[in-house]
Design a protein around this motif. Sequence first.
Motif, PDB file in Angstrom:
ATOM      1  N   UNK A  91      64.000  30.647  48.148  1.00 37.07           N
ATOM      2  CA  UNK A  91      65.441  30.809  48.258  1.00 37.07           C
ATOM      3  C   UNK A  91      66.000  30.196  49.539  1.00 37.07           C
ATOM      4  N   UNK A  92      67.072  29.408  49.368  1.00 41.04           N
ATOM      5  CA  UNK A  92      67.817  28.836  50.486  1.00 41.04           C
ATOM      6  C   UNK A  92      69.212  29.461  50.491  1.00 41.04           C
ATOM      7  N   UNK A  93      69.547  30.297  51.460  1.00 43.32           N
ATOM      8  CA  UNK A  93      70.916  30.820  51.516  1.00 43.32           C
ATOM      9  C   UNK A  93      71.891  29.720  51.923  1.00 43.32           C
ATOM     10  N   UNK A 130      57.433  30.707  60.809  1.00 45.22           N
ATOM     11  CA  UNK A 130      58.317  31.858  60.633  1.00 45.22           C
ATOM     12  C   UNK A 130      59.624  31.715  61.402  1.00 45.22           C
ATOM     13  N   UNK A 131      59.599  30.967  62.489  1.00 44.85           N
ATOM     14  CA  UNK A 131      60.850  30.784  63.225  1.00 44.85           C
ATOM     15  C   UNK A 131      61.860  30.012  62.378  1.00 44.85           C
ATOM     16  N   UNK A 132      61.356  29.109  61.514  1.00 44.99           N
ATOM     17  CA  UNK A 132      62.236  28.372  60.601  1.00 44.99           C
ATOM     18  C   UNK A 132      62.743  29.311  59.502  1.00 44.99           C
ATOM     19  N   UNK A 133      61.838  30.168  58.965  1.00 41.16           N
ATOM     20  CA  UNK A 133      62.277  31.133  57.957  1.00 41.16           C
ATOM     21  C   UNK A 133      63.488  31.909  58.473  1.00 41.16           C
ATOM     22  N   UNK A 134      63.343  32.397  59.712  1.00 39.53           N
ATOM     23  CA  UNK A 134      64.371  33.280  60.277  1.00 39.53           C
ATOM     24  C   UNK A 134      65.659  32.517  60.574  1.00 39.53           C
ATOM     25  N   UNK A 135      65.536  31.343  61.179  1.00 36.03           N
ATOM     26  CA  UNK A 135      66.726  30.583  61.575  1.00 36.03           C
ATOM     27  C   UNK A 135      67.580  30.207  60.359  1.00 36.03           C
ATOM     28  N   UNK A 136      66.918  29.762  59.284  1.00 32.59           N
ATOM     29  CA  UNK A 136      67.653  29.284  58.111  1.00 32.59           C
ATOM     30  C   UNK A 136      67.723  30.332  56.998  1.00 32.59           C
ATOM     31  N   UNK A 137      67.174  31.530  57.263  1.00 29.30           N
ATOM     32  CA  UNK A 137      67.275  32.628  56.306  1.00 29.30           C
ATOM     33  C   UNK A 137      66.501  32.401  55.021  1.00 29.30           C
ATOM     34  N   UNK A 138      65.412  31.621  55.068  1.00 32.61           N
ATOM     35  CA  UNK A 138      64.659  31.318  53.856  1.00 32.61           C
ATOM     36  C   UNK A 138      64.075  32.597  53.265  1.00 32.61           C
ATOM     37  N   UNK A 139      63.877  32.604  51.961  1.00 32.15           N
ATOM     38  CA  UNK A 139      63.383  33.806  51.319  1.00 32.15           C
ATOM     39  C   UNK A 139      62.643  33.507  50.037  1.00 32.15           C
ATOM     40  N   UNK A 193      74.741  39.448  51.629  1.00 32.82           N
ATOM     41  CA  UNK A 193      73.999  39.693  52.868  1.00 32.82           C
ATOM     42  C   UNK A 193      72.759  40.533  52.583  1.00 32.82           C
ATOM     43  N   UNK A 194      72.914  41.564  51.757  1.00 35.01           N
ATOM     44  CA  UNK A 194      71.777  42.404  51.376  1.00 35.01           C
ATOM     45  C   UNK A 194      70.707  41.555  50.676  1.00 35.01           C
ATOM     46  N   UNK A 195      71.145  40.692  49.756  1.00 33.37           N
ATOM     47  CA  UNK A 195      70.202  39.844  49.025  1.00 33.37           C
ATOM     48  C   UNK A 195      69.461  38.908  49.971  1.00 33.37           C
ATOM     49  N   UNK A 196      70.181  38.356  50.965  1.00 35.28           N
ATOM     50  CA  UNK A 196      69.536  37.476  51.928  1.00 35.28           C
ATOM     51  C   UNK A 196      68.401  38.174  52.671  1.00 35.28           C
ATOM     52  N   UNK A 197      68.646  39.405  53.114  1.00 28.34           N
ATOM     53  CA  UNK A 197      67.612  40.191  53.809  1.00 28.34           C
ATOM     54  C   UNK A 197      66.476  40.527  52.842  1.00 28.34           C
ATOM     55  N   UNK A 198      66.809  40.884  51.613  1.00 24.73           N
ATOM     56  CA  UNK A 198      65.807  41.226  50.597  1.00 24.73           C
ATOM     57  C   UNK A 198      64.874  40.040  50.330  1.00 24.73           C
ATOM     58  N   UNK A 199      65.455  38.851  50.110  1.00 24.57           N
ATOM     59  CA  UNK A 199      64.640  37.663  49.847  1.00 24.57           C
ATOM     60  C   UNK A 199      63.771  37.317  51.063  1.00 24.57           C
ATOM     61  N   UNK A 200      64.338  37.428  52.264  1.00 22.04           N
ATOM     62  CA  UNK A 200      63.596  37.106  53.489  1.00 22.04           C
ATOM     63  C   UNK A 200      62.386  38.035  53.641  1.00 22.04           C
TER      64      UNK A 200
END
Length: 670
Positions: free
Chosen positions: A203-205, A147-156, A117-124
């Motif tokens: 990054x794709x979570x 950016x709405x897509x970044x946030x929805x799918x957690x891209x990073x 979870x930390x890594x997901x936030x870090x990459x985002x």
Amino acid sequence: MISDDKKEEVRAAADIVEVVQDYVKLKRSGSGFVGLCPYHDEKTPSFNVTPRLQIFKCFGCGESGDVFKFVMDQEGVGFTEAVRQLAERYGVFIPEDENDVPSETTQLREGILHALKFAGVFYYRNLIENPEAEKARKYLQDRGYGREVYKKFGLGYAPSGGEELWKAAQNAGIDEQYLAEADLIKPSNRGNGFYDSFRGRLMFPIFNPTGKVIAFAGRVLGQEKTAKYINSSQTKVYNKSEVVYGVNFAKNEIRKHKEVILVEGYTDVITLMEHDIANVVASSGTSLTPGQMKILHRYGERIVMIYDSDDAGQTAMKRGINIALAEGMEVQLLELPENQDPDSFVKQFGKESFEELKKEEALDFVDFLLHKAGDEGRLDKPTETPKVITEILESIANIGDSIQRQVYVQYLHQKMQKFQKVKETDLYEQLERVMNDKRWEEKRAQKREEARQRINEPVENSPINGGTNDEPPHPGFRTERAQSSRKKPHFEKELIRLMISYGREMVEYICSFTNSKLFEDEELRMFYEDIIERYKKEEDFSIKLYSGESEPFPRLVGDVTLEQHSASERHAEIVGLKYEKDKNPYKTAKSSIRASQISFYRRKLNELADRIATAEGDERLKLMERQKDVKSKLTRRETSDPDDLYPDPEKGVSNEVNEKVFTYKMKGEE
């Protein structure tokens, strides 16, 4: 501790049917719901959920409990974490307080999930804020993602430096053990410290069905000579063969439509979802597996597969058909127009055109396989048509329900009449042969697995396990030490080395002159059979893959690839010639095949001599005839040059070591 009042508030808010449906496909039955039990394998549903009592009960294996126990069992978490998960899901506020002390296993899993979870936030945050991520933002912008897509799918974005995530996690107080167990960092080769597993990638979570980050896939953004995608390795929270990308977003829509659309790429999923086609998933960067299909069957009855039109995509589609049929799903295949994938098609033509194309062009698997064979001209050739029929029957053989198999055989018979007159009885006879072959292959696979387990199982009575020196070992078992100390025939090791070094063409060539009976060494025989199985399934069987498998494979790879003695560079300077072991790999193969066959026939002669000594009458005469035949074959191999015994292959092979599986097919395997 969470108070009893809060526990009851969470229990009252949680919908046990909704929670269970994340893992089990339920059907209404009276005042409750039934489905296939997630605690044990079964064909007939015996798992019951009663909403009124907020409990579940399996009448097959006896498992039962409430919504908290179900989450604990399925997620592998402790009671407190299960309550908190459900509270977060259903909007019940629980103040931070002292928690129950979790078990070591639970603590490790929760630590790994926290690190992910930390890594997901870090990459985002790096994707949004880091100037280095401009190339990633440009790539996403070109695909139409904001950016709405970044946030929805957690891209990073993973910075390219190599230690940024590790250092940020250290500053946040995250234990390195959890980061390493999550495959987010790896030990440095320099002997101290770590480096980030993902560097300079988009990054794709990857989420589990409840929306927790359990892994990552990283896409390269430049023209570097490296893998386009790399995925997290297997961890205690991530089993890639049982994970489907996008299922956390798609599960409710799949239930609603009773249909799942399976695509190849992460961006295919994102684009279709952004165009309101929400019942779509991808196979998470791996070949489709039975475990993944089991996940999809929880939510839907029908699967529509869309693969690329290239050879690899079509091969994957055909393999996916059999897996889906074996799971009991209705299968349809959709081929998009040339040079189109789901991402590009939907962007260009929109949702309505996609839905219309799916409705009009999606084919049942029998129609699809006949259509592909027709496009390839195979149905116009008398020699090819029987092969096409057998291939379709091989798919039908995967269907568990006998009535369904019968319906599909009748349907195939009806469809074949326009190409070639075939009797329905002949189709049933061929289906029975195919199913017998399938059963035989399954038994062979089971025996190989049993042999592998025997090889790995220690001898209970050996001195190293507490026995005495004069106690004989159990006849059916060997220690790893005993196996490895016995010298393995060089020519058998060479055959294995060539197969895992030079790929599919070499496997085809060697297997046209050999079989597993030639191998005297039990471990090498098991290795040979495993390579053949992987070949047939079009899976990887490289040195790299086997080096990472469980014992005895890593040890055997070392045994067959490493040599005790080799020609020195100094020798090359003196004689003016450089020694090349595989200047002609097929010449090496021919010599090894010849040596293996000579060894086999010599063993046969010894065996026949023992049998002749105790045989009488006609049996003795037959054995002597057999002995004469074997002597003749042995003499021919002992007196002939390998080039005279074995013809050159139709197709050459490069001297590059195999790290990927080639797509060349065996002769006769269309």
